[in-house]
Design a protein around this motif. Structure first.
Motif, PDB file in Angstrom:
ATOM      1  N   GLN A 182      42.792  56.196 131.436  1.00  0.00           N
ATOM      2  CA  GLN A 182      43.468  55.994 133.019  1.00  0.00           C
ATOM      3  C   GLN A 182      41.960  56.140 134.135  1.00  0.00           C
ATOM      4  O   GLN A 182      41.564  55.108 135.056  1.00  0.00           O
ATOM      5  CB  GLN A 182      44.244  57.348 133.318  1.00  0.00           C
ATOM      6  N   LEU A 183      41.400  56.688 133.269  1.00  0.00           N
ATOM      7  CA  LEU A 183      40.068  56.595 134.094  1.00  0.00           C
ATOM      8  C   LEU A 183      38.938  55.493 133.715  1.00  0.00           C
ATOM      9  O   LEU A 183      38.741  54.894 134.880  1.00  0.00           O
ATOM     10  CB  LEU A 183      38.831  57.657 134.209  1.00  0.00           C
ATOM     11  N   ASN A 184      39.638  54.579 132.920  1.00  0.00           N
ATOM     12  CA  ASN A 184      38.351  53.329 132.260  1.00  0.00           C
ATOM     13  C   ASN A 184      39.157  52.408 133.668  1.00  0.00           C
ATOM     14  O   ASN A 184      38.678  51.790 134.645  1.00  0.00           O
ATOM     15  CB  ASN A 184      38.507  53.251 131.197  1.00  0.00           C
ATOM     16  N   ARG A 185      40.247  52.817 133.685  1.00  0.00           N
ATOM     17  CA  ARG A 185      41.458  51.148 134.333  1.00  0.00           C
ATOM     18  C   ARG A 185      41.656  51.948 136.676  1.00  0.00           C
ATOM     19  O   ARG A 185      40.840  50.570 136.558  1.00  0.00           O
ATOM     20  CB  ARG A 185      42.716  51.355 134.403  1.00  0.00           C
ATOM     21  N   PHE A 186      40.977  52.928 136.094  1.00  0.00           N
ATOM     22  CA  PHE A 186      41.004  53.289 137.756  1.00  0.00           C
ATOM     23  C   PHE A 186      39.449  52.336 137.761  1.00  0.00           C
ATOM     24  O   PHE A 186      39.560  52.146 139.341  1.00  0.00           O
ATOM     25  CB  PHE A 186      40.609  54.598 138.215  1.00  0.00           C
TER      26      PHE A 186
END
Length: 358
Positions: A182-186
């Motif tokens: 999710q951090l990567n996508r953010f």
């Protein structure tokens, strides 16, 4: 002039929204007005560091796929030296390694039962139907122990929350980030039209399981940038072959009992430097001193060993030979009749001493 006024209005609106949200979410804290130092910008140094921390690490299964940027989804089944094995968890990689390391004289074979699914560094998945396809994907990865993008020395203690304001739609969203994916996508989805503010404090888990707390963007950037090269990322192709059971006593006895160590390997920034030290001999004394002889030239320094297991450190300080200086990780010890090697790692640096000691 109208464009400038509109942009100014949006920024004022953003600051107002952030203050309201911050106050409502943290009514028991003192909230100060957001400024440029609290805004996470796309393509900034910190955004790049956060993306590198969040990348999917593919080195845990290197003994299967020989690829640091690929992560095989489990379960899978393989045949290691004729023995069928079902790999359900990462612990089962140890079984494969044990079988492959059972003999030093045989030819090791590993056959994967396809199809399998692999995850890339950005967490997208690819179905692989044969060994040629897997080899093709692996060719896109950096090689064994070469520097790559992912940062493995730092992780986050989730969840992390952030407030994002879009200057085009004037919409504000509160985002909760629960994992690296999710951090990567953010970070990937953050655009030049977005203004993002991370809610602090943020807790980071370091490679030695200690924790550090960041209370601002600048602190977060400093911690990651400082720690990012401080651990051995184990990006070799023998899975988990580091010094799990090594001790300070073992290293001390070995390094002081064996004599006339020479430089078998020295790499810094992907440059091979061992040729510069051909003919140098290193001797490590029990009192913590080092004597180095290069023909008629003598060098002196100090050494020490501390820690345990995969956090076993070997400190070298030789003022006249700075390429050897550092608090190295003890990566691997190899002992064979007439040949003993100690392999050290530090970020993208590598040092291996060899002795003819039995």
């Amino acid at each position: 002039m109208k464009t400038i006024l509109n942009k100014t209005k949006k920024i004022i609106h953003l600051l107002t929204v952030l203050l309201v949200l911050a106050t409502s979410c943290r009514s028991d804290e003192s909230i100060t007005s957001p400024d440029n130092n609290s805004i996470l910008e796309t393509n900034s140094k910190l955004a790049n560091l956060l993306k590198r921390v969040s990348l999917n690490d593919g080195s845990d299964d290197n003994i299967i796929d020989f690829a640091n940027c690929l992560d095989i989804e489990l379960p899978i089944s393989v045949i290691a030296n004729g023995t069928p094995i079902t790999i359900n968890t990462e612990d089962d990689f140890d079984t494969v390694e044990t079988i492959l390391n059972a003999s030093d004289t045989d030819t090791d074979t590993l056959v994967i039962n396809f199809p399998i699914t692999v995850l890339l560094t950005n967490y997208s998945d690819v179905v692989v139907n044969n060994q040629d396809q897997l080899n093709g994907l692996a060719a896109s990865c950096n090689g064994e122990n070469e520097e790559d993008d992912d940062i493995e020395c730092v992780d986050f203690l989730y969840p992390i929350s952030a407030i994002v304001f879009n200057t085009i739609t004037e919409q504000t969203n509160t985002i909760t980030i629960n994992n690296d994916n999710q951090l990567n996508r953010f970070i990937e989805d953050l655009s030049v039209d977005d203004v993002a503010r991370i809610n602090f404090p943020v807790t980071l888990i370091l490679f030695d399981n200690s924790q550090m707390t960041a209370n601002s963007l600048s602190e977060l950037e400093t911690i990651i940038d400082t720690i990012k090269d401080d651990c051995d990322e184990d990006d070799d192709f023998d899975f988990n072959d580091d010094c799990n059971g090594c001790t300070t006593t073992q290293v001390t006895d070995l390094i002081t009992t064996c004599t006339n160590w020479f430089v078998d390997k020295l790499e810094r920034n992907n440059n091979d430097l061992e040729g510069l030290y051909a003919g140098f001999t290193f001797n490590f004394a029990t009192d913590g001193t080092i004597s180095v002889q290069d023909g008629a030239t003598n060098h002196s320094g100090t050494w020490s060993v501390s820690g345990s297991g995969n956090d076993l450190r070997f400190m070298i300080v030789i003022a006249t030979l700075p390429n050897f200086n550092g608090n190295w990780f003890v990566h691997e010890i190899e002992e064979e009749p007439g040949e003993t090697k100690i392999d050290f790692r530090l970020g993208n640096r590598r040092l291996r001493f060899e002795s003819t000691c039995n």
